[in-house]
Enzyme design. Structure first.
Site, PDB file in Angstrom:
ATOM      1  N   LYS A  82      95.954 -44.375 -44.826  1.00  0.00           N
ATOM      2  CA  LYS A  82      96.796 -45.339 -45.539  1.00  0.00           C
ATOM      3  C   LYS A  82      95.895 -46.395 -46.166  1.00  0.00           C
ATOM      4  O   LYS A  82      95.049 -46.996 -45.478  1.00  0.00           O
ATOM      5  CB  LYS A  82      97.765 -45.973 -44.543  1.00  0.00           C
ATOM      6  CG  LYS A  82      99.028 -46.530 -45.142  1.00  0.00           C
ATOM      7  CD  LYS A  82      99.943 -46.962 -44.005  1.00  0.00           C
ATOM      8  CE  LYS A  82     101.297 -47.393 -44.475  1.00  0.00           C
ATOM      9  NZ  LYS A  82     102.111 -47.919 -43.364  1.00  0.00           N
TER      10      LYS A  82
HETATM   11  O1  G3P Z   1     104.991 -49.610 -42.477  1.00  0.00           O
HETATM   12  C1  G3P Z   1     105.209 -50.233 -43.701  1.00  0.00           C
HETATM   13  C2  G3P Z   1     106.569 -50.883 -43.846  1.00  0.00           C
HETATM   14  O2  G3P Z   1     107.561 -49.969 -43.527  1.00  0.00           O
HETATM   15  C3  G3P Z   1     106.701 -52.231 -43.195  1.00  0.00           C
HETATM   16  O3  G3P Z   1     108.020 -52.681 -43.114  1.00  0.00           O
HETATM   17  O4  G3P Z   1     109.704 -54.186 -42.114  1.00  0.00           O
HETATM   18  O5  G3P Z   1     107.297 -54.869 -42.104  1.00  0.00           O
HETATM   19  O6  G3P Z   1     108.603 -54.845 -44.222  1.00  0.00           O
HETATM   20  P1  G3P Z   1     108.420 -54.228 -42.881  1.00  0.00           P
END
Ligand code: G3P
Length: 213
Positions: A82
């Protein structure tokens, strides 16, 4: 649409995978920090369960990203490196693409970013829809725009809808033809639920009990 779990918790991965619906896992430094433990061991344990595990580089310069990502990819064939959506990240993605190393471009918030990542050779891109909603924008509009561009350009890069917050996000992503949706554990647990399923099952069981001797 493939369903990924957005978590660095191995117990959660085991639980959802047992349902027979889990296609992969996405992790990020925040999720890994929250769970603690050894990053390599966590990722390797997940690779035993699902065929696709995103492990994020923490370097910001392309040379270091390449070194870090090359090491990650040597751990297990299920690992996807990633990489953040920066110009340094694009250089690293381009390098990995040439080496046959799978990548997931993270922190994508616009169509131009999506196009650049695809052209650099990303295997997947992760537009963060919840974080756009959080600042009053329409995250799902971004997915619709990206899917429209993809229909014209025919990029092989998969669109992975990330930063999902509730089941409606998963429904809308599927209706738009997104390839993958990554779902936090709390949201994943809501997906099989319906009150009419619960009350219907309760009635079946109580009716059945009435005719049992
Ligand atoms: O893993 C990346 C993403 O899904 C993060 O989500 O909830 O931290 O905006 P969030």
């Amino acid at each position: 649409m493939k369903l990924f779990l957005d978590s660095a918790n191995i117990t959660y991965v085991e639980e959802i995978a047992a349902w027979g619906v889990l296609d992969g896992v996405t992790t990020n430094p925040s999720l890994v920090a929250k769970e603690g433990g050894d990053f390599r061991q966590t990722v390797l344990a997940m690779c035993q369960i699902v065929p696709c595990v995103s492990a994020q580089v923490t370097a910001t310069e392309s040379a270091e990203m390449i070194a870090q990502g090359t090491e990650y990819s040597s751990w297990h064939k299920h690992i996807v490196v990633k990489v953040p959506m920066t110009t340094e990240g694009l250089k690293a993605i381009h390098h990995f693409s040439g080496k046959g190393i799978k990548t997931n471009t993270t922190l994508v918030f616009s169509v131009p970013q999506a196009i650049l990542a695809a052209k650099a050779g990303a295997t997947m891109i992760s537009p963060f829809i919840g974080r756009l909603d959080d600042i009053g924008e329409d995250g799902m509009r971004l997915i619709a725009d990206i899917m429209e561009v993809w229909r014209h350009e025919r990029f092989s890069t998969e669109v992975l809808v990330a930063s999902t917050r509730h089941p409606r996000h998963i429904v809308d992503a599927a209706k738009l033809g997104a390839h993958i949706c990554t779902v936090p554990y709390e949201v994943f647990k809501k997906l099989p639920m319906h009150p009419l399923t619960d009350s219907g099952l309760q009635k079946f069981l109580s009716d059945w009990q009435k005719v049992q001797k």
